[in-house]
Write a protein that holds these residues in place. Structure first.
Motif, PDB file in Angstrom:
ATOM      1  N   LEU A  81       0.810  -1.221   0.000  1.00 35.29           N
ATOM      2  CA  LEU A  81       0.000   0.000   0.000  1.00 35.29           C
ATOM      3  C   LEU A  81       0.844   1.271   0.000  1.00 35.29           C
ATOM      4  CD1 LEU A  81      -2.625  -1.100   2.702  1.00 35.29           C
ATOM      5  CD2 LEU A  81      -2.952  -1.039   0.225  1.00 35.29           C
ATOM      6  N   LYS A  82       2.152   1.131   0.218  1.00 33.17           N
ATOM      7  CA  LYS A  82       2.969   2.331   0.446  1.00 33.17           C
ATOM      8  C   LYS A  82       4.058   2.423  -0.632  1.00 33.17           C
ATOM      9  CE  LYS A  82       5.720   4.317   4.143  1.00 33.17           C
ATOM     10  NZ  LYS A  82       6.482   4.102   5.346  1.00 33.17           N
ATOM     11  N   PRO A  83       4.278   3.626  -1.182  1.00 27.04           N
ATOM     12  CA  PRO A  83       5.283   3.771  -2.243  1.00 27.04           C
ATOM     13  C   PRO A  83       6.656   3.213  -1.870  1.00 27.04           C
ATOM     14  CG  PRO A  83       4.069   5.814  -1.984  1.00 27.04           C
ATOM     15  CD  PRO A  83       3.560   4.887  -0.917  1.00 27.04           C
ATOM     16  N   GLU A  84       7.120   3.493  -0.649  1.00 29.39           N
ATOM     17  CA  GLU A  84       8.455   3.011  -0.252  1.00 29.39           C
ATOM     18  C   GLU A  84       8.500   1.487  -0.266  1.00 29.39           C
ATOM     19  OE1 GLU A  84       6.722   5.318   1.193  1.00 29.39           O
ATOM     20  OE2 GLU A  84       8.005   7.086   1.324  1.00 29.39           O
ATOM     21  N   HIS A  85       7.353   0.860   0.007  1.00 32.42           N
ATOM     22  CA  HIS A  85       7.322  -0.606   0.001  1.00 32.42           C
ATOM     23  C   HIS A  85       7.377  -1.149  -1.423  1.00 32.42           C
ATOM     24  CE1 HIS A  85       5.322  -0.690   4.264  1.00 32.42           C
ATOM     25  NE2 HIS A  85       6.556  -0.230   4.270  1.00 32.42           N
ATOM     26  N   GLY A 351      -2.193  -0.320 -10.948  1.00 34.85           N
ATOM     27  CA  GLY A 351      -3.350   0.521 -11.270  1.00 34.85           C
ATOM     28  C   GLY A 351      -3.662   1.486 -10.133  1.00 34.85           C
ATOM     29  N   TYR A 352      -3.533   1.046  -8.914  1.00 35.45           N
ATOM     30  CA  TYR A 352      -3.806   1.908  -7.765  1.00 35.45           C
ATOM     31  C   TYR A 352      -2.786   3.052  -7.705  1.00 35.45           C
ATOM     32  CZ  TYR A 352      -3.098   3.475  -2.972  1.00 35.45           C
ATOM     33  OH  TYR A 352      -2.865   4.255  -1.869  1.00 35.45           O
ATOM     34  N   PHE A 353      -1.522   2.734  -7.819  1.00 34.39           N
ATOM     35  CA  PHE A 353      -0.505   3.782  -7.713  1.00 34.39           C
ATOM     36  C   PHE A 353      -0.592   4.752  -8.900  1.00 34.39           C
ATOM     37  CE2 PHE A 353       1.091   0.459  -4.944  1.00 34.39           C
ATOM     38  CZ  PHE A 353       1.356   1.209  -3.808  1.00 34.39           C
ATOM     39  N   HIS A 354      -0.941   4.223 -10.070  1.00 37.17           N
ATOM     40  CA  HIS A 354      -1.006   5.083 -11.260  1.00 37.17           C
ATOM     41  C   HIS A 354      -2.220   6.009 -11.245  1.00 37.17           C
ATOM     42  CE1 HIS A 354       1.545   2.206 -14.002  1.00 37.17           C
ATOM     43  NE2 HIS A 354       2.127   2.482 -12.858  1.00 37.17           N
ATOM     44  N   ARG A 355      -3.271   5.590 -10.515  1.00 34.18           N
ATOM     45  CA  ARG A 355      -4.544   6.316 -10.641  1.00 34.18           C
ATOM     46  C   ARG A 355      -5.060   6.873  -9.319  1.00 34.18           C
ATOM     47  NH1 ARG A 355      -8.245   6.403 -14.946  1.00 34.18           N
ATOM     48  NH2 ARG A 355      -7.367   5.381 -16.743  1.00 34.18           N
ATOM     49  N   ASP A 356      -4.199   7.000  -8.308  1.00 40.19           N
ATOM     50  CA  ASP A 356      -4.671   7.536  -7.037  1.00 40.19           C
ATOM     51  C   ASP A 356      -4.654   9.063  -7.093  1.00 40.19           C
ATOM     52  OD1 ASP A 356      -5.409   8.077  -4.513  1.00 40.19           O
ATOM     53  OD2 ASP A 356      -3.759   7.039  -3.523  1.00 40.19           O
ATOM     54  N   GLU A 357      -5.816   9.643  -7.380  1.00 39.35           N
ATOM     55  CA  GLU A 357      -5.898  11.088  -7.608  1.00 39.35           C
ATOM     56  C   GLU A 357      -5.593  11.874  -6.328  1.00 39.35           C
ATOM     57  OE1 GLU A 357      -8.341   8.976  -7.936  1.00 39.35           O
ATOM     58  OE2 GLU A 357      -9.872   9.533  -6.462  1.00 39.35           O
ATOM     59  N   ARG A 358      -5.595  11.188  -5.183  1.00 42.60           N
ATOM     60  CA  ARG A 358      -5.283  11.916  -3.953  1.00 42.60           C
ATOM     61  C   ARG A 358      -3.789  12.219  -3.862  1.00 42.60           C
ATOM     62  NH1 ARG A 358      -7.966   7.705  -0.015  1.00 42.60           N
ATOM     63  NH2 ARG A 358      -6.216   6.629  -0.955  1.00 42.60           N
ATOM     64  N   ARG A 359      -2.985  11.392  -4.546  1.00 43.85           N
ATOM     65  CA  ARG A 359      -1.537  11.593  -4.522  1.00 43.85           C
ATOM     66  C   ARG A 359      -1.008  12.205  -5.809  1.00 43.85           C
ATOM     67  NH1 ARG A 359       0.606   9.123   0.046  1.00 43.85           N
ATOM     68  NH2 ARG A 359       2.413  10.335  -0.582  1.00 43.85           N
ATOM     69  N   GLU A 378      10.296   9.483  -8.399  1.00 45.08           N
ATOM     70  CA  GLU A 378      10.966  10.232  -7.337  1.00 45.08           C
ATOM     71  C   GLU A 378      10.199  10.010  -6.030  1.00 45.08           C
ATOM     72  OE1 GLU A 378      13.789  12.110  -7.664  1.00 45.08           O
ATOM     73  OE2 GLU A 378      13.874  11.237  -9.668  1.00 45.08           O
ATOM     74  N   ASN A 379       8.905  10.330  -6.071  1.00 47.01           N
ATOM     75  CA  ASN A 379       8.121  10.250  -4.832  1.00 47.01           C
ATOM     76  C   ASN A 379       6.993   9.250  -4.905  1.00 47.01           C
ATOM     77  OD1 ASN A 379       9.583  12.578  -4.017  1.00 47.01           O
ATOM     78  ND2 ASN A 379       8.219  13.741  -5.362  1.00 47.01           N
ATOM     79  N   TRP A 380       6.527   8.989  -6.094  1.00 46.51           N
ATOM     80  CA  TRP A 380       5.311   8.192  -6.223  1.00 46.51           C
ATOM     81  C   TRP A 380       5.526   7.173  -7.327  1.00 46.51           C
ATOM     82  CZ3 TRP A 380       1.642   7.322  -3.047  1.00 46.51           C
ATOM     83  CH2 TRP A 380       0.435   6.772  -3.475  1.00 46.51           C
ATOM     84  N   PRO A 381       5.250   5.900  -7.083  1.00 47.00           N
ATOM     85  CA  PRO A 381       5.646   4.894  -8.081  1.00 47.00           C
ATOM     86  C   PRO A 381       4.752   4.828  -9.320  1.00 47.00           C
ATOM     87  CG  PRO A 381       4.819   3.850  -6.061  1.00 47.00           C
ATOM     88  CD  PRO A 381       4.649   5.329  -5.890  1.00 47.00           C
ATOM     89  N   LEU A 382       5.349   5.099 -10.464  1.00 51.98           N
ATOM     90  CA  LEU A 382       4.704   4.847 -11.755  1.00 51.98           C
ATOM     91  C   LEU A 382       5.553   3.755 -12.379  1.00 51.98           C
ATOM     92  CD1 LEU A 382       4.066   8.516 -12.948  1.00 51.98           C
ATOM     93  CD2 LEU A 382       2.534   6.992 -11.702  1.00 51.98           C
ATOM     94  N   ILE A 383       4.997   2.577 -12.489  1.00 50.74           N
ATOM     95  CA  ILE A 383       5.842   1.422 -12.799  1.00 50.74           C
ATOM     96  C   ILE A 383       5.294   0.569 -13.955  1.00 50.74           C
ATOM     97  CG2 ILE A 383       7.024   1.148 -10.577  1.00 50.74           C
ATOM     98  CD1 ILE A 383       4.677  -0.915  -9.905  1.00 50.74           C
TER      99      ILE A 383
END
Ligand code: HEM
Length: 444
Positions: A81-85, A351-359, A378-383
């Motif tokens: 659930l977390k970018p660093e993870h 899909g969650y990391f790419h489309r989380d409009e809150r982040r 850098e801060n948010w994973p687009l993978i």
């Protein structure tokens, strides 16, 4: 919420069922290895993949950083659930986060039993190195780029000439041309007309979609690999087969298994190009920028088209062709929230990391600038191509071939979606976009 010093937080049974049915269910039904047109159509209609993002957002709200264990029968599953993870799991591949998982193995064994993605240990290291060398993993522009750009241009011109009468472009017309490009790039011009080879890999992929639920089609697999080795023996100049011919290999590297993966993985690259065309059709300003970039780049400049590559990356961000990146732990791992047992299946729902409009404020818009100046990651994973030691070794090659095709399709034409209302730039972009249903009208 259940948390102990020694164990990660666990989702409730109801939540687990929701995730299984609303996140994994649709992805499995759409076809993990080869897409099923009818299911994709339904997914489009119900915007199923958007629901998946919503469900993961709810889990993140409730459980915070995770990873979150799902009490499914069989092997434990953990959702990241977390970018660093995300970064940790991908950076620490293949130990303790192995790329090979039971699910991937069950699927890919149908057509590439010794493929790098389902290999581990010493065999994986050697196969990975082979893939990196031949696919030019560390170079934004492949050594054979001049040839590949020429191949794409030739096939795109042929397609546009064929369309001259109707000016209507559908997936049925695009796909055969795309796979001609793929066979020429991978195996050489001698494979241009070998549609039977593409058909063979597609039949094997259909079996792979069912993973262990489908019996293996061993005779077909052998025929397919036999045909691939004939092409590799020919090592036609100007193709990846020629690069293989000049790269040290042996039985253990299993070149035909690696090539089987490449032929399969070029299919999502075609879908991505087609969806990127839809994005440009719906965004005339961006289309004009892309057109201008393509027209002004001649010779070697056409091998690296940053803006058009960014449009392709946006297509992949919005509709990732690998929507879930899976790993399996080879040992117990320690997290801030507790311990994750060995042999846990780790799930990164891109899909969650790419489309989380809150982040990511532009999460549901087409925003090629997102890929400028190495911003993502850098801060948010687009993978879309994963990351770390298991990153897609063909990412630059894919961007080369797809951006050339996209540029060639738009450079001399205005492109309109039919119906134009399919993508409304003022609305959030849909969670699913079936490439099978896209229709374009081209005008000079
Ligand atoms: C749109 C096109 C493509 C996308 C989005 C894509 C994305 C990915 C992703 C996300 C992975 C990691 C999968 C995982 O860890 O489970 C991967 C692995 C891989 N991709 Fe691609 N890929 C594409 C096309 C290709 C093509 C055309 C080739 C070959 C010519 C290729 C070769 C590979 C290989 C060999 C691996 C396994 C790497 C390893 O396990 O070390 N991919 N790709």
């Amino acid at each position: 919420m259940e948390t102990t010093a020694s164990s990660l937080p666990k989702a409730t049974l109801a939540e687990t069922i929701t995730i299984a049915t609303q996140v994994f269910g649709p992805l499995f039904a759409e076809g993990v290895i080869i897409r099923r047109p009818a299911v994709l159509k339904l997914a489009d209609k119900l915007d199923l993949n958007r629901r998946g993002v919503d469900r993961i957002q709810e889990l993140r709200n409730k459980y915070g950083d995770g990873p979150l264990l799902l009490p499914l029968p069989g092997r434990p599953q953990a959702v990241i659930l977390k970018p660093e993870h995300v970064k940790r799991v991908l950076d620490e591949t293949p130990e303790p986060f192995a790329a090979v998982t039971a699910e991937k193995h069950a699927a890919l064994v149908h057509f590439q039993p010794r493929g790098v993605l389902i290999s581990h240990g010493a065999a994986r290291a050697r196969r990975r190195e082979f893939n990196e060398q031949v696919l030019g993993s560390d170079k934004p522009v492949h050594g054979l780029a001049a040839r590949f750009v020429a191949v794409v241009a030739e096939e795109a011109d042929g397609l546009l000439a064929e369309l001259a009468g109707s000016q209507v472009l559908t997936w049925e017309r695009f796909a055969p041309v795309w796979f001609r490009v793929v066979r020429r790039v991978v195996l050489g011009d001698g494979a241009r007309e070998d549609e039977a080879l593409t058909e063979q890999v597609n039949q094997l992929r259909e079996a792979a979609n069912w993973a262990f639920l489908h019996p293996r089609r061993k005779a077909l697999r052998e025929q397919f690999h036999q045909r691939l080795s004939e092409y590799l023996d020919r090592a036609e100049p100007g193709s990846l087969a020629a690069v293989i011919g000049a790269t040290p290999t042996d039985e253990d590297i299993a070149p035909t298994d690696q090539v089987a993966h490449w032929l399969f993985a070029f299919d999502p690259a075609g879908m991505t190009t087609f969806r990127a065309l839809a994005l440009l059709a719906a965004h005339p300003e961006e289309a004009e920028k892309a057109r201008a970039e393509f027209r002004k780049s001649e010779g070697t400049a056409r091998q690296y088209l940053p803006y058009i590559r960014a449009c392709i990356l946006e297509s992949l961000r919005l509709w990732p062709t690998t929507p879930v990146v899976l790993r399996e732990t080879t040992a117990e791992t320690q997290w801030a929230n507790g311990l994750m047992p060995a042999h846990t299946s780790v799930v990164i729902f891109s899909g969650y990391f790419h489309r989380d409009e809150r982040r990511l404020p532009q999460a549901n818009q087409f925003f090629p600038e997102l890929w400028e100046a190495d911003r993502p990651g850098e801060n948010w994973p687009l993978i879309p191509f994963s990351s770390g030691p298991g990153v897609c070794p063909a990412r630059h090659l894919v961007l080369l071939v797809t951006s050339t095709m996209l540029g060639a399709l738009i450079s001399g034409h205005q492109v309109e979606l039919d119906p134009p209302s399919l993508l409304d730039p003022r609305e959030p972009l849909p969670g699913t976009l079936s490439h099978f249903s896209l229709r374009f009208r081209l005008s000079r």
